[in-house]
Enzyme design. Structure first.
Site, short mmCIF file in Angstrom:
data_model
loop_
_atom_site.label_atom_id
_atom_site.label_comp_id
_atom_site.label_asym_id
_atom_site.label_seq_id
_atom_site.Cartn_x
_atom_site.Cartn_y
_atom_site.Cartn_z
N TYR A 91 0.86 -1.25 -0.04
CA TYR A 91 -0.08 -0.14 0.09
C TYR A 91 0.79 1.48 -0.07
O TYR A 91 2.08 1.12 0.17
CB TYR A 91 -1.00 -0.30 1.16
CG TYR A 91 -0.12 0.06 2.46
CD1 TYR A 91 -0.36 1.61 2.79
CD2 TYR A 91 0.81 -0.97 3.35
CE1 TYR A 91 0.89 1.67 4.12
CE2 TYR A 91 1.21 -1.29 4.64
CZ TYR A 91 1.08 0.26 5.41
OH TYR A 91 1.86 0.39 6.06
N CYS A 92 -0.09 2.34 -0.63
CA CYS A 92 0.99 3.47 -0.43
C CYS A 92 -0.06 4.82 0.23
O CYS A 92 -1.29 3.93 0.48
CB CYS A 92 1.57 4.05 -1.77
SG CYS A 92 0.52 3.88 -3.39
N THR A 93 0.04 6.21 -0.45
CA THR A 93 -1.19 6.96 -0.17
C THR A 93 -2.02 7.48 -1.24
O THR A 93 -3.26 7.08 -0.35
CB THR A 93 0.23 8.47 -0.36
OG1 THR A 93 0.82 8.41 1.33
CG2 THR A 93 -1.29 9.76 1.11
N GLY A 95 -2.28 5.09 -4.51
CA GLY A 95 -1.97 4.06 -5.60
C GLY A 95 -1.04 4.12 -6.63
O GLY A 95 -0.66 3.93 -6.88
N ILE A 122 -4.00 4.10 0.96
CA ILE A 122 -4.49 4.88 1.88
C ILE A 122 -5.83 5.36 1.31
O ILE A 122 -6.95 5.07 2.50
CB ILE A 122 -3.26 5.03 3.51
CG1 ILE A 122 -2.01 4.14 3.51
CG2 ILE A 122 -4.43 5.40 3.77
CD1 ILE A 122 -1.37 4.67 4.22
#
Length: 127
Positions: A91-93, A95, A122
């Site tokens: 995951y990241c902020t 995508g 997220i």
């Protein structure tokens, strides 16, 4: 725009990990039962990871502690054997970094094909 740097030349985002909607991502993490090794990678930089990250019983969370995204390939190369033949979730902020990060990991070969990313990052997960 984020760059993976020179180590990732020739890696194409369209070959990235499978997108999971937030509910499916959460379900997959929650259902990790130890039969299949699952690792969760926080693709964000060290500053973002220090604010908070996902933790799930039975799942190893990896925090690359990179300062910039172009350091991510070097980190992947250093833990390549730890990722081989595992279910890799990330995951990241928002995508974007996961698109590139998952494509880089999958470019390592068939032993890295079981790769998933949180669609929309997220931000989408919290909606």
């Amino acid at each position: 725009v984020v760059s993976l740097g020179p180590r990732a030349v020739g890696v194409h985002c369209e070959k990235g990990g499978k997108h999971l909607k937030p509910l499916d991502f959460h379900r997959m993490l929650s259902e990790a039962d130890g039969e299949e090794e699952v690792v969760l990678i926080d693709v964000r930089n060290v500053y973002e990871s220090r604010i908070g990250n996902f933790q799930c019983d039975g799942v190893e969370t990896l925090l690359p502690a990179t300062r910039t995204f172009n350091q991510f390939p070097r980190w992947v190369d250093s833990v390549e054997n730890d990722l081989r033949d595992k279910k890799i979730m990330m995951y990241c902020t928002g995508g974007v970094r996961c698109e590139k990060a998952s494509a880089y990991i999958k470019s390592k070969g068939p032993a890295f094909s079981n790769c998933f990313q949180l669609s929309g990052g997220i931000q989408r997960y919290l909606e």
